[in-house]
Design an enzyme around this catalytic site. Structure first.
Site, mmCIF file in Angstrom:
data_model
loop_
_atom_site.group_PDB
_atom_site.id
_atom_site.type_symbol
_atom_site.label_atom_id
_atom_site.label_comp_id
_atom_site.label_asym_id
_atom_site.label_seq_id
_atom_site.Cartn_x
_atom_site.Cartn_y
_atom_site.Cartn_z
ATOM 1 N N TYR A 1 0.901 -1.189 -0.038
ATOM 2 C CA TYR A 1 0.110 0.040 0.550
ATOM 3 C C TYR A 1 1.115 0.967 -0.345
ATOM 4 C CZ TYR A 1 -4.882 -1.514 -0.463
ATOM 5 O OH TYR A 1 -6.215 -2.363 -0.893
ATOM 6 N N SER A 2 1.821 0.596 -0.704
ATOM 7 C CA SER A 2 2.793 2.253 -0.587
ATOM 8 C C SER A 2 3.167 2.641 -2.044
ATOM 9 C CB SER A 2 4.419 2.150 0.086
ATOM 10 O OG SER A 2 5.576 3.099 -0.855
ATOM 11 N N PRO A 3 1.801 3.731 -2.355
ATOM 12 C CA PRO A 3 2.141 4.618 -3.587
ATOM 13 C C PRO A 3 3.370 4.803 -4.013
ATOM 14 C CG PRO A 3 0.756 5.947 -2.311
ATOM 15 C CD PRO A 3 1.402 5.207 -1.525
#
Length: 200
Positions: free
Chosen positions: A12-14
């Protein structure tokens, strides 16, 4: 052969997503392989006393702007998920389970999860969604769902997160090149320079 470049990331890390689109090609240009290592940012944020980036006043607004700008820079599709952030437990567990059997399929699944989360606004934290994304890779739905619920697979993700913390991983993405640490998608140019020169 030279050691592979380690790519540590949270699903969930852009910036982890953007790095995933570039790191293999960067490493390959310099005759290096890569090792993909998902982990969970939540425990690392807790240890540092930090909130998720988008929840920090001022910095959060800047980050939202920069996510999209950074994606445009490399021509990557990007959409911040409507439910964000989340803990990417299910895809991390599925990755490690699948990597023990087929590393190429594990990476293909990781890419599919990143696309689902940051392009299609799907719930990549949902085991059912992860199973659906794995189906085109020839992975049986029920087998994957059973695997991600197994204690030893859960422990694998905990161990990876603990290892990341012990090695000083402070965010996502994080890279090790011959033991040298680099934090952030915006350090990819330094990763490449290190690979070119052998360090400075």
């Amino acid at each position: 052969m030279a050691a592979p470049v380690e790519f540590w990331f949270d699903f969930y890390s852009p910036y982890g997503y953007l790095a995933s689109l570039q790191i293999d090609e960067i490493a390959a240009r310099h005759g290096r392989a890569t090792v993909w290592r998902p982990f969970l940012l939540g425990p690392i944020f807790q240890r540092q006393g930090l909130a998720p980036l988008v929840e920090i006043p001022l910095l959060g607004d800047y980050a939202r702007h920069d996510f999209a700008r950074s994606a445009r820079l490399i021509g990557a599709p990007f959409r911040l998920p409507s439910a964000f952030p989340k803990a990417g437990l299910a895809p991390a567990r599925a990755f490690y389970w699948l990597a023990e059997r087929d590393e190429a399929k594990a990476r293909a699944l990781a890419r599919a999860v990143f696309r689902a989360v940051f392009v299609e606004d799907r719930d990549g934290a949902d085991p059912a969604v992860v199973a659906e994304l794995a189906a085109p890779l020839g992975i049986e739905r029920d087998e994957l769902l059973a695997a991600v619920a197994r204690p030893e697979i859960k422990e694998r993700v905990k161990a990876a997160t603990a290892e990341a913390m012990a090695r000083g991983v402070c965010g996502s993405p994080f890279f090790f090149v011959d033991g040298e640490p680099f934090w952030g998608n915006d350090r990819l140019w330094q990763v490449e320079r290190w690979l070119e020169t052998g360090g400075w």
